[in-house]
Write a protein that holds these residues in place. Structure first.
Motif, mmCIF file in Angstrom:
data_model
loop_
_atom_site.group_PDB
_atom_site.id
_atom_site.type_symbol
_atom_site.label_atom_id
_atom_site.label_comp_id
_atom_site.label_asym_id
_atom_site.label_seq_id
_atom_site.Cartn_x
_atom_site.Cartn_y
_atom_site.Cartn_z
ATOM 1 N N ILE A 70 1.004 -1.583 0.013
ATOM 2 C CA ILE A 70 0.365 -0.121 0.373
ATOM 3 C C ILE A 70 1.147 1.703 0.288
ATOM 4 C CG2 ILE A 70 -0.123 -0.062 2.827
ATOM 5 C CD1 ILE A 70 -3.256 1.148 2.197
ATOM 6 N N SER A 71 0.937 1.844 -0.857
ATOM 7 C CA SER A 71 1.493 3.693 -0.500
ATOM 8 C C SER A 71 0.369 4.371 -1.123
ATOM 9 C CB SER A 71 1.998 3.363 -2.063
ATOM 10 O OG SER A 71 1.558 3.562 -2.961
ATOM 11 N N ARG A 72 0.566 5.589 -0.977
ATOM 12 C CA ARG A 72 -0.105 6.775 -1.181
ATOM 13 C C ARG A 72 0.973 8.102 -0.852
ATOM 14 N NH1 ARG A 72 -2.601 8.210 5.156
ATOM 15 N NH2 ARG A 72 -3.649 9.725 3.495
ATOM 16 N N ASP A 73 0.163 8.989 -2.393
ATOM 17 C CA ASP A 73 0.673 10.521 -2.730
ATOM 18 C C ASP A 73 -0.801 11.234 -2.361
ATOM 19 O OD1 ASP A 73 1.370 12.615 -4.684
ATOM 20 O OD2 ASP A 73 1.616 11.465 -6.102
ATOM 21 N N ASN A 74 0.296 11.680 -1.244
ATOM 22 C CA ASN A 74 -0.256 13.304 -0.634
ATOM 23 C C ASN A 74 -1.283 13.891 -1.544
ATOM 24 O OD1 ASN A 74 -1.537 11.482 2.131
ATOM 25 N ND2 ASN A 74 0.532 12.716 2.872
ATOM 26 N N ALA A 75 -0.320 14.474 -2.334
ATOM 27 C CA ALA A 75 -0.063 15.161 -3.628
ATOM 28 C C ALA A 75 -1.513 15.359 -4.455
ATOM 29 C CB ALA A 75 1.416 15.910 -4.523
ATOM 30 N N LYS A 76 -2.131 14.055 -4.840
ATOM 31 C CA LYS A 76 -2.764 13.409 -5.618
ATOM 32 C C LYS A 76 -3.969 13.302 -4.922
ATOM 33 C CE LYS A 76 0.720 12.412 -9.465
ATOM 34 N NZ LYS A 76 1.202 11.114 -10.290
ATOM 35 N N ASN A 77 -4.252 12.704 -3.737
ATOM 36 C CA ASN A 77 -5.246 12.686 -2.593
ATOM 37 C C ASN A 77 -5.291 11.262 -2.720
ATOM 38 O OD1 ASN A 77 -5.323 14.876 -1.481
ATOM 39 N ND2 ASN A 77 -6.890 15.802 -2.552
ATOM 40 N N THR A 78 -4.396 10.663 -3.741
ATOM 41 C CA THR A 78 -4.740 8.553 -4.143
ATOM 42 C C THR A 78 -4.013 7.938 -2.718
ATOM 43 O OG1 THR A 78 -4.780 9.879 -6.447
ATOM 44 C CG2 THR A 78 -4.309 7.392 -6.051
ATOM 45 N N VAL A 79 -4.319 6.675 -3.516
ATOM 46 C CA VAL A 79 -3.766 6.116 -2.208
ATOM 47 C C VAL A 79 -4.393 4.390 -3.951
ATOM 48 C CG1 VAL A 79 -4.353 3.695 -0.423
ATOM 49 C CG2 VAL A 79 -4.814 6.288 0.158
ATOM 50 N N TYR A 80 -2.889 3.971 -2.846
ATOM 51 C CA TYR A 80 -2.605 2.914 -4.251
ATOM 52 C C TYR A 80 -2.678 1.350 -3.260
ATOM 53 C CZ TYR A 80 -1.752 6.601 -7.490
ATOM 54 O OH TYR A 80 -1.251 7.663 -7.994
ATOM 55 N N LEU A 81 -2.029 -0.184 -3.989
ATOM 56 C CA LEU A 81 -2.186 -1.133 -3.604
ATOM 57 C C LEU A 81 -1.891 -1.714 -4.971
ATOM 58 C CD1 LEU A 81 -3.168 -3.185 -1.510
ATOM 59 C CD2 LEU A 81 -4.768 -4.320 -2.069
ATOM 60 N N GLN A 82 -0.271 -1.908 -4.563
ATOM 61 C CA GLN A 82 -0.008 -2.388 -6.042
ATOM 62 C C GLN A 82 -0.185 -4.211 -5.501
ATOM 63 O OE1 GLN A 82 1.735 -2.191 -8.699
ATOM 64 N NE2 GLN A 82 2.197 -4.325 -9.345
ATOM 65 N N MET A 83 -0.392 -5.269 -6.173
ATOM 66 C CA MET A 83 -0.615 -6.681 -5.353
ATOM 67 C C MET A 83 -0.091 -7.829 -7.067
ATOM 68 S SD MET A 83 -4.983 -6.236 -5.524
ATOM 69 C CE MET A 83 -5.085 -6.559 -6.840
ATOM 70 N N ASN A 84 1.260 -8.602 -5.999
ATOM 71 C CA ASN A 84 1.756 -9.208 -7.362
ATOM 72 C C ASN A 84 1.715 -10.822 -6.621
ATOM 73 O OD1 ASN A 84 2.972 -6.877 -8.095
ATOM 74 N ND2 ASN A 84 4.091 -6.702 -6.046
ATOM 75 N N SER A 85 1.986 -11.565 -7.852
ATOM 76 C CA SER A 85 2.208 -12.837 -6.757
ATOM 77 C C SER A 85 0.016 -13.494 -7.240
ATOM 78 C CB SER A 85 2.434 -13.427 -6.149
ATOM 79 O OG SER A 85 4.283 -12.693 -6.283
ATOM 80 N N LEU A 86 -0.703 -12.922 -7.673
ATOM 81 C CA LEU A 86 -1.866 -12.876 -7.114
ATOM 82 C C LEU A 86 -2.581 -13.879 -7.469
ATOM 83 C CD1 LEU A 86 -3.153 -9.355 -9.378
ATOM 84 C CD2 LEU A 86 -3.586 -10.514 -6.609
ATOM 85 N N ASN A 87 -2.891 -14.918 -6.065
ATOM 86 C CA ASN A 87 -3.714 -15.781 -6.691
ATOM 87 C C ASN A 87 -4.560 -15.869 -6.406
ATOM 88 O OD1 ASN A 87 -4.637 -15.970 -3.979
ATOM 89 N ND2 ASN A 87 -2.302 -16.304 -3.525
ATOM 90 N N ILE A 88 -5.788 -17.610 -6.703
ATOM 91 C CA ILE A 88 -7.491 -17.819 -6.883
ATOM 92 C C ILE A 88 -7.804 -17.195 -5.287
ATOM 93 C CG2 ILE A 88 -9.580 -19.565 -6.995
ATOM 94 C CD1 ILE A 88 -7.182 -19.228 -9.920
ATOM 95 N N GLU A 89 -7.710 -16.879 -4.355
ATOM 96 C CA GLU A 89 -7.395 -16.493 -3.322
ATOM 97 C C GLU A 89 -7.860 -15.023 -3.536
ATOM 98 O OE1 GLU A 89 -7.317 -20.363 -3.118
ATOM 99 O OE2 GLU A 89 -5.454 -19.057 -3.554
ATOM 100 N N ASP A 90 -7.357 -14.888 -4.026
ATOM 101 C CA ASP A 90 -7.514 -13.109 -4.030
ATOM 102 C C ASP A 90 -8.816 -12.357 -4.788
ATOM 103 O OD1 ASP A 90 -3.788 -12.851 -4.586
ATOM 104 O OD2 ASP A 90 -4.495 -12.175 -2.570
ATOM 105 N N THR A 91 -9.314 -13.350 -5.777
ATOM 106 C CA THR A 91 -10.537 -12.512 -6.283
ATOM 107 C C THR A 91 -11.166 -12.176 -5.209
ATOM 108 O OG1 THR A 91 -10.040 -14.352 -7.571
ATOM 109 C CG2 THR A 91 -12.624 -13.672 -7.607
ATOM 110 N N ALA A 92 -12.098 -10.843 -5.809
ATOM 111 C CA ALA A 92 -12.917 -9.888 -4.523
ATOM 112 C C ALA A 92 -13.407 -9.157 -5.248
ATOM 113 C CB ALA A 92 -12.272 -9.731 -3.376
ATOM 114 N N VAL A 93 -13.855 -8.109 -3.938
ATOM 115 C CA VAL A 93 -14.614 -7.068 -4.616
ATOM 116 C C VAL A 93 -13.580 -6.514 -3.442
ATOM 117 C CG1 VAL A 93 -15.824 -4.789 -4.802
ATOM 118 C CG2 VAL A 93 -16.474 -7.524 -5.719
#
Length: 120
Positions: A70-93
């Protein structure tokens, strides 16, 4: 009021990566704890990753440690979630949340969610 809009979800194969974004508007973004949750079919909404208060300290669910960032850019008012090595169990909203102090499943503000589907 804080408005949150997620983007970046989609379909990815096992082992792949996605980066989710959460754009915030309204009250001062940097004053809120921000985080990500997810809800798989038939399951309750669960914490994924978050910031402690408005600090830069982060914490993660055990199931995503070492894979998600997780990361955030306060100047852009944005939060990010970088997801690597995804697997079936990560399927979700995946939902972005904002709350004074600490994000929980009862956080004050939520986005509409973005679907992440991991296929084999």
């Amino acid at each position: 009021q804080v408005q949150l809009v997620e983007s970046g979800g989609g379909l990815v194969q096992t082992g792949g990566s996605l980066r989710l974004s959460c754009a915030a508007s309204g009250r001062t973004f940097s004053n809120y704890a921000m985080g990500w949750f997810r809800q798989a079919p038939g399951k309750e909404r669960a914490f994924v990753a978050g910031f402690l208060g408005s600090s830069g300290s982060t914490y993660y669910a055990d199931s995503v440690k070492g894979r998600f960032t997780i990361s955030r850019d306060n100047a852009k008012n944005t939060v990010y979630l970088q997801m690597n090595s995804l697997n079936i169990e990560d399927t979700a909203v995946y939902y972005c949340a904002a709350n004074p102090g600490l994000v929980t499943t009862t956080s004050r503000y939520w986005g509409q969610g973005t679907q992440v589907t991991v296929s084999s």
